[in-house]
Design a protein around this motif. Structure first.
Motif, short mmCIF file in Angstrom:
data_model
loop_
_atom_site.label_atom_id
_atom_site.label_comp_id
_atom_site.label_asym_id
_atom_site.label_seq_id
_atom_site.Cartn_x
_atom_site.Cartn_y
_atom_site.Cartn_z
N SER A 40 -13.82 -21.54 8.59
CA SER A 40 -13.35 -21.83 7.24
C SER A 40 -11.95 -22.42 7.30
O SER A 40 -11.06 -21.86 7.94
N ILE A 41 -11.77 -23.57 6.66
CA ILE A 41 -10.47 -24.22 6.58
C ILE A 41 -10.04 -24.24 5.12
O ILE A 41 -10.82 -24.59 4.24
N GLY A 42 -8.81 -23.87 4.86
CA GLY A 42 -8.33 -23.78 3.50
C GLY A 42 -8.20 -25.13 2.82
O GLY A 42 -8.07 -26.17 3.46
N SER A 43 -8.21 -25.10 1.48
CA SER A 43 -8.12 -26.32 0.69
C SER A 43 -6.82 -27.08 0.96
O SER A 43 -6.78 -28.31 0.87
N GLN A 44 -5.75 -26.34 1.29
CA GLN A 44 -4.47 -27.00 1.55
C GLN A 44 -4.52 -27.89 2.79
O GLN A 44 -3.66 -28.76 2.97
N ASN A 129 -9.53 -21.47 -7.38
CA ASN A 129 -8.30 -22.14 -7.80
C ASN A 129 -8.74 -23.39 -8.58
O ASN A 129 -9.16 -24.39 -7.99
N ALA A 130 -8.66 -23.30 -9.89
CA ALA A 130 -9.17 -24.38 -10.74
C ALA A 130 -8.45 -25.70 -10.51
O ALA A 130 -9.05 -26.77 -10.69
N ASN A 131 -7.19 -25.66 -10.12
CA ASN A 131 -6.47 -26.91 -9.90
C ASN A 131 -6.94 -27.61 -8.63
O ASN A 131 -7.06 -28.84 -8.60
N TYR A 132 -7.18 -26.87 -7.56
CA TYR A 132 -7.78 -27.49 -6.37
C TYR A 132 -9.15 -28.08 -6.73
O TYR A 132 -9.49 -29.19 -6.31
N GLU A 133 -9.93 -27.31 -7.49
CA GLU A 133 -11.26 -27.78 -7.88
C GLU A 133 -11.17 -29.07 -8.69
O GLU A 133 -11.92 -30.03 -8.45
N GLY A 134 -10.22 -29.11 -9.65
CA GLY A 134 -10.08 -30.30 -10.47
C GLY A 134 -9.64 -31.51 -9.68
O GLY A 134 -10.17 -32.62 -9.86
N VAL A 135 -8.67 -31.34 -8.79
CA VAL A 135 -8.20 -32.44 -7.95
C VAL A 135 -9.33 -32.97 -7.08
O VAL A 135 -9.53 -34.19 -6.95
N GLY A 198 -1.63 -23.49 -14.56
CA GLY A 198 -2.55 -22.86 -13.64
C GLY A 198 -1.93 -22.63 -12.27
O GLY A 198 -0.72 -22.83 -12.07
N PRO A 199 -2.76 -22.23 -11.32
CA PRO A 199 -2.24 -21.93 -9.97
C PRO A 199 -1.73 -23.19 -9.28
O PRO A 199 -2.21 -24.29 -9.53
N SER A 200 -0.75 -23.01 -8.43
CA SER A 200 -0.18 -24.14 -7.70
C SER A 200 -1.12 -24.57 -6.57
O SER A 200 -2.01 -23.83 -6.16
N ILE A 201 -0.89 -25.78 -6.08
CA ILE A 201 -1.65 -26.28 -4.93
C ILE A 201 -0.66 -26.86 -3.92
O ILE A 201 0.45 -27.22 -4.27
N SER A 202 -1.09 -26.92 -2.68
CA SER A 202 -0.27 -27.55 -1.63
C SER A 202 -1.15 -28.52 -0.86
O SER A 202 -2.37 -28.52 -1.00
N LEU A 206 -0.84 -37.08 -2.65
CA LEU A 206 -0.90 -38.16 -3.62
C LEU A 206 0.14 -37.96 -4.73
O LEU A 206 0.90 -38.87 -5.04
N TYR A 207 0.18 -36.75 -5.31
CA TYR A 207 1.08 -36.49 -6.43
C TYR A 207 2.01 -35.30 -6.19
O TYR A 207 2.68 -34.85 -7.12
N GLY A 208 2.05 -34.79 -4.98
CA GLY A 208 2.99 -33.71 -4.68
C GLY A 208 2.79 -32.46 -5.51
O GLY A 208 3.76 -31.76 -5.81
#
Length: 491
Positions: A40-44, A129-135, A198-202, A206-208
Motif C-alpha cells: 500500500s502506497i499513500g495518496s501523498q 480524505n474527500a480532498n484527495y478523492e476530489g483531486v 476539509g482535510p489537508s493534502i500533500s 499542481l496547486y500546492g
C-alpha cells in the motif's frame, strides 16, 4: 518532482517509513510482510507520481515514439513544422509505437494511480480524505478526456478494474457520448468533494494543496467538456453551463492567470521541462515554427510571436510549410525560426488549461446561444489573458486588426492561445474545422490520403488482448481503425 520535491525522494520516504515500522515490532511471528515490497502506497506519493507522469506525457515526453504532442498534435495544428524526419508526424504518418506507448502510458502511469487514490481515500477506503478523492477525480477525468478525444470510444466504465475484488481484464469500450456523460458527472462530484475547510493534502505538485484552485479547475474543465459536446447535446450542455455560471460561489471557475492549471518545472533533472530535455539537453533541432502560425501572427502584429519563436539570422520571425520532404525542409534551416527560448527553458511550465482558454470557451458558447453573456467581452478578455500569460500587453491596434467577433475568429484566437497545447488545439480543429489553414505547399507530401488525422488508431496490443471489445469499438466509432473516421463531437 516538479515544483515541490522529487517523487523518487517521496518513494524513499515511504519505504523508509515501512522499514521503520517493521523494525520496531516484537511480534515478528505475527507479521508476514516483505518490507521491501510494500502493498500500500499513500495518496501523498501516488498523487505526484500520477500528475507528473500524465502531464509530462501530454506535454511532450522526452523519449522518441512517446512524444504525442510535439511529434504529432503540434504538427497537425501547424504550430510546429519539421526540418527533418517529416514522417514523424509532419506528413501525417504515425508510428505504431507512438499510439501504443501513449495508450499504455496514460492508462498505467496516470489513471491507475488516480484510481488507487479514489479507492483508498473514499468514504469506505483505508484512508478517507474527500480532498484527495476530489483531486484524483479531476485528474482522472482530465486523462480520460485526452484518451477519448484522441482515440474515440475507450474502456471507461469497466477500465481500471484489474485489481478489484471482481477483476475485469478485457473491459468493454464505451462510446464517447457515454464517456463524456461520466466525466461531466465526475467533475460535478469532484467539486462537491473538494472543500477548503476539509482535510489537508500533500504531494500536490499542481496547486500546492490549494483546494479552491482545484475547485476552479474542476468547474472550468467541466465547462470545456460541456462546450465540446454542445453541438451534439445542446440541452444538457446548456443546463451544465447555466448551473456553473449561475452560482459562482458553489461552482467557482478560473478568474485570472493565477488559476491556470500547469505543472511548474525546475532546473534540476529529471524535473525539467520535457521540451528542454528533448531540444536542449538531447540537442534535437528537428522542429521549427510553422509558416502558418508565423504568417498569421506577423500579419496581425501579434507580439506573442516573440515568445513562441526565436528570430532567424536576419532578425525575422519566419517559418516554413508543413509536410515538406526532408530534402526540401532542410533548406529552411537558415531562415526558419526555432521554438522560442521561453518554451525550451528547463523551468518552463507544462500547461493543462488557462484562463484565456476558458474565456474563449465562454465567447463561443455566447455566440452559439448556449449561455447568456457578452461574446465580445469574453473574446477580448481571452486575448488579453493570453498576452498577459507571457507578460505582454495587447497592441493598441490589435483588436481592430482582428476584426468583428465571429465563431471563426474566436477559434482562431483560441488556436493561437493554445500554442504548446497541441492536443487541445487539434481537438478544437477536428471539432469545429477552425482555424482554416492555407492550401498545402505544392512540394508537400502527405500520408493518410492528405486528410488531417481525425483520431489515433487503436494499438495492436488491443487486438491481441481485447479483440472482441476493440472490434465493437470500431462499430461504435462508425468507421475503420484509421485516422479518417470523424469523432462524435465533430460539428
Amino acid at each position: 518532482m516538479k515544483s515541490i520535491t522529487n517523487y523518487k525522494t517521496l518513494w524513499a520516504m515511504a519505504l523508509a517509513s515501512l522499514l521503520t515500522i517493521s523494525s520496531c515490532t516484537d511480534s515478528f511471528d505475527a507479521m508476514n510482510t516483505d518490507p521491501n515490497s510494500p502493498t500500500s502506497i499513500g495518496s501523498q506519493y501516488l498523487l505526484p507520481t500520477g500528475i507528473e507522469a500524465s502531464v509530462d506525457r501530454y506535454w511532450g515526453h522526452r523519449t522518441r515514439f512517446e512524444r504525442i504532442n510535439i511529434d504529432a498534435a503540434e504538427l497537425y495544428v501547424q504550430h510546429f513544422t519539421r526540418n527533418i524526419y517529416s514522417n514523424e508526424g509532419d506528413n501525417y504518418e504515425v508510428s505504431p509505437g507512438l499510439v501504443s506507448n501513449n495508450w499504455k502510458g496514460f492508462f498505467n502511469d496516470g489513471l491507475l494511480n488516480f484510481q488507487r487514490i479514489i479507492v483508498q481515500s473514499g468514504p469506505n477506503g483505508k484512508s478517507p480524505n474527500a480532498n484527495y478523492e476530489g483531486v484524483a477525480l479531476v485528474m482522472r477525468t482530465w486523462v480520460f478526456s485526452l484518451l477519448t478525444d484522441m482515440y474515440g470510444a475507450i474502456p471507461y466504465s469497466e477500465a481500471l478494474s484489474g485489481t478489484s475484488e471482481s477483476p475485469i481484464y478485457t473491459p468493454k469500450y464505451d462510446s464517447m457520448e457515454q464517456v463524456y456523460a461520466g466525466m461531466l458527472n465526475d467533475l460535478k462530484l469532484a467539486n462537491e468533494k473538494l472543500s477548503t475547510s476539509g482535510p489537508s493534502i500533500s504531494g500536490d505538485i499542481l496547486y500546492g494543496g490549494d483546494i479552491m484552485k482545484w475547485k476552479k479547475f474542476a468547474n472550468s474543465l467541466r465547462l470545456r467538456l460541456a462546450n465540446r459536446q454542445a453541438a451534439k447535446k445542446p440541452t444538457e450542455s446548456r443546463a451544465i453551463m447555466a448551473e456553473i455560471l449561475g452560482d459562482p460561489t458553489k461552482y467557482p471557475i478560473f478568474s485570472s492567470n493565477a488559476d491556470n492549471a500547469l505543472l511548474k518545472c525546475t532546473t534540476v533533472l529529471p524535473s525539467n521541462n520535457e521540451w528542454h530535455q528533448v531540444m536542449v539537453q538531447d540537442g534535437r533541432t528537428d522542429w521549427n515554427i510553422s509558416s502558418t502560425l508565423a504568417d498569421k501572427l506577423n500579419a496581425l502584429g501579434d507580439t506573442r510571436i516573440t515568445v513562441f519563436a526565436n528570430p532567424n539570422k536576419d532578425g525575422k520571425y519566419q517559418g516554413h510549410p508543413n509536410g515538406l520532404p526532408d530534402a526540401v525542409a532542410t533548406a529552411y534551416l537558415a531562415t526558419s525560426s526555432t521554438i522560442g527560448n521561453y518554451f525550451v527553458r528547463a523551468d518552463a511550465p507544462e500547461v493543462i488549461m488557462t484562463f484565456a482558454e476558458l474565456n474563449f470557451i465562454l465567447a463561443e458558447a455566447a455566440l452559439d446561444g448556449d449561455i447568456t453573456g457578452d461574446a465580445k467581452g469574453y473574446f477580448e478578455k481571452g486575448i488579453e489573458a493570453s498576452f498577459n500569460q507571457y507578460s505582454l500587453t495587447v497592441p493598441a491596434d490589435y483588436l481592430t486588426k482582428v476584426g468583428a467577433v465571429t465563431k471563426e475568429k474566436v477559434l482562431e484566437q483560441k488556436w493561437i492561445a493554445l500554442f504548446g497545447q497541441g492536443i487541445e488545439a487539434w481537438t478544437e480543429k477536428r471539432r469545429t474545422g477552425f482555424p482554416v489553414f492555407p492550401a498545402a505547399d505544392s512540394r508537400a507530401v502527405f500520408a493518410n490520403d492528405g486528410v488531417l488525422p481525425t483520431r489515433f488508431v487503436y494499438p495492436n496490443s488491443e487486438f491481441s488482448l481485447n479483440q472482441a471489445n476493440v472490434e465493437a469499438a470500431l462499430k461504435i466509432n462508425g468507421g475503420a481503425n484509421d485516422m479518417k473516421t470523424k469523432l462524435w463531437w465533430a460539428e
